[in-house]
Design an enzyme around this catalytic site. Structure first.
Site, PDB file in Angstrom:
ATOM      1  N   ALA A  31      -7.821  15.530   3.219  1.00  0.00           N
ATOM      2  CA  ALA A  31      -6.674  14.680   3.562  1.00  0.00           C
ATOM      3  C   ALA A  31      -6.163  14.026   2.282  1.00  0.00           C
ATOM      4  O   ALA A  31      -6.814  14.096   1.235  1.00  0.00           O
ATOM      5  CB  ALA A  31      -7.101  13.608   4.555  1.00  0.00           C
ATOM      6  N   LYS A  32      -5.047  13.422   2.341  1.00  0.00           N
ATOM      7  CA  LYS A  32      -4.508  12.614   1.248  1.00  0.00           C
ATOM      8  C   LYS A  32      -3.437  11.724   1.850  1.00  0.00           C
ATOM      9  O   LYS A  32      -2.832  12.081   2.866  1.00  0.00           O
ATOM     10  CB  LYS A  32      -3.882  13.527   0.182  1.00  0.00           C
ATOM     11  CG  LYS A  32      -3.840  12.924  -1.184  1.00  0.00           C
ATOM     12  CD  LYS A  32      -5.161  13.081  -1.881  1.00  0.00           C
ATOM     13  CE  LYS A  32      -5.209  12.366  -3.201  1.00  0.00           C
ATOM     14  NZ  LYS A  32      -6.496  12.590  -3.866  1.00  0.00           N
ATOM     15  N   GLY A  33      -3.194  10.575   1.245  1.00  0.00           N
ATOM     16  CA  GLY A  33      -2.128   9.706   1.720  1.00  0.00           C
ATOM     17  C   GLY A  33      -1.417   9.118   0.524  1.00  0.00           C
ATOM     18  O   GLY A  33      -1.953   9.151  -0.593  1.00  0.00           O
ATOM     19  N   ASP A  49      -7.385   6.222  -4.786  1.00  0.00           N
ATOM     20  CA  ASP A  49      -6.873   7.260  -5.683  1.00  0.00           C
ATOM     21  C   ASP A  49      -6.019   6.531  -6.721  1.00  0.00           C
ATOM     22  O   ASP A  49      -6.251   5.337  -6.974  1.00  0.00           O
ATOM     23  CB  ASP A  49      -6.085   8.310  -4.870  1.00  0.00           C
ATOM     24  CG  ASP A  49      -5.772   9.557  -5.663  1.00  0.00           C
ATOM     25  OD1 ASP A  49      -6.705  10.305  -5.981  1.00  0.00           O
ATOM     26  OD2 ASP A  49      -4.595   9.791  -5.981  1.00  0.00           O
TER      27      ASP A  49
END
Ligand code: NAD
Length: 353
Positions: free
Chosen positions: A42-44, A83
């Site tokens: 996942a990433k946001g 991140d």
């Protein structure tokens, strides 16, 4: 989600795009499968310039973002992590917002939290430690001695600084380092601890006087044993890969080499340990943080580090073996191991309905 809840970082940056987030989420899928963690990728991200926002504004932004995506979050659904331009403080706000909305304290909703909220010992150093471990494994696989090996590191942030520290403890010589302010060279080898202390005090290496100034680009072209790009994406590309003289490259950053750059490096016979293996130490310890928060039992740092080393050593050996079996680069071998693992899950689970 075929292998478990999804896992990835949340990035605050003016240049965040949907395509970038999708790409980075896919990288997380391969990375988690490669090192055999029970996660999908996942990433946001939020398009904003965090350097221009006050702490209060960042907190409001984070809490609103958490509420907007709360239906996608959960210890068994999606577990964010820090991140670019997000920190342990950001994770604390996400955890608090989620907990207040649910009516109970849920530390396993994020990783990279402050230790007092259930963060893991060893998480801060984990990615750099992992870079050092896989570098050591590459030397062993090639029957080379890491003692006295000359290493250049691009980027002296979290990943680069701890990679430098652990590699020098393993006997290697850090002969060049760079950050956003420039690059420095010292054939006698830098003391990484001294550099870390300097950056902690002054913010960057800009005025450090212990080495000879060179240009940031020239650091990439030094005749060293190992080059560790640990700053940004797309640093080694079709325009400069030909000039690289390092015998090995260990990718601390995510996607520091473009596909065209990679082809040139392969053609030159340079060993490249790809990002999804080399910088997976962070997500490996994030997984341990999640396990500790779910169980409520917290581990000593030695235990965390032992587990990290075991996992990375095993993964490196699998990749090395696969690269010999198929006569492919370490990057292609890493993708083969990851994809085989995902395909096996699909074979057993099938596709519903
Ligand atoms: P960071 O912000 O702590 O450090 C980045 C460093 O790169 C800083 O020293 C900065 O000055 C330097 N830098 C920026 N532009 C540069 C340039 N043009 N030339 C030389 N140096 C430059 O970031 P980080 O957490 O160390 O992450 C670095 C990379 O590693 C990123 O690609 C990140 O996505 C990746 N990564 C980080 C982790 C982690 O746990 N921190 C895990 C996996 C991957």
């Amino acid at each position: 989600m075929m292998r478990g809840p999804t896992k990835g970082g949340v990035r605050y940056h003016p240049d965040v795009t949907k395509d970038e987030i999708i790409t980075l989420a896919a990288l997380m899928t391969w990375k988690c499968a490669l090192v055999d963690l029970p996660y999908g990728g996942a990433k946001g991200g939020i398009v904003c310039d965090p350097t221009k926002l006050s702490e209060k504004e960042l907190e409001k932004l984070t809490r609103r973002y958490t509420v907007e995506i709360i239906h996608l979050l959960g210890p068994h659904i999606d577990i964010p992590a820090p991140d670019v331009f997000t920190t342990s403080k950001t994770m604390a706000w996400i955890m608090d917002t989620f907990s207040m909305m649910k009516g109970y304290t849920e530390p396993s909703i994020v990783t990279g939290k402050p230790e007092v909220l259930g963060g893991s010992k060893g998480r801060k150093e984990a990615t750099g430690r992992g870079v050092a471990i896989v570098t050591g494994e590459l030397f062993k696989a090639l029957n080379k001695n890491l003692k006295g090996a000359r290493i250049a590191i691009q980027g002296f942030g979290n990943v680069g600084s701890y990679a430098a520290l652990f590699l020098s403890q393993m006997g290697a010589k850090i002969v060049a380092v760079s950050d956003i302010t420039g690059a420095l060279k010292n054939e006698d080898g830098f003391s990484p601890q001294e550099l870390i202390d300097y950056v902690e005090k002054h913010g960057d290496l800009g005025k450090y006087s212990g080495g000879k100034k060179i240009s940031r680009d020239d650091l990439l072209y030094l005749d060293v044993d190992v080059l560790i790009p640990a700053a940004l994406e797309n640093q080694i590309h079709s325009g400069n890969a030909e000039k690289i003289k390092a015998k090995m490259i260990v990718e601390g950053a995510n996607a520091p080499t473009t596909p065209e750059g990679d082809e040139i490096l392969n053609g030159k016979g340079i060993y490249v340990v790809p990002d999804i293996l080399a910088n997976s130490g962070g997500v490996i310890v994030s997984h341990l943080e999640w396990v500790q928060a779910l169980s409520g039992l917290y581990w000593e740092e030695e235990e965390v580090n032992r587990h990290l080393e075991r996992k990375l050593t095993k993964s490196f050996k699998e990749v090395w073996k696969k690269s010999k079996e198929f006569n492919v680069s370490l990057r292609e071998a890493s993708y083969i191991v990851a994809l085989e693992r995902i395909a096996e899950v699909y074979r057993y689970r099938g596709i519903f309905p």
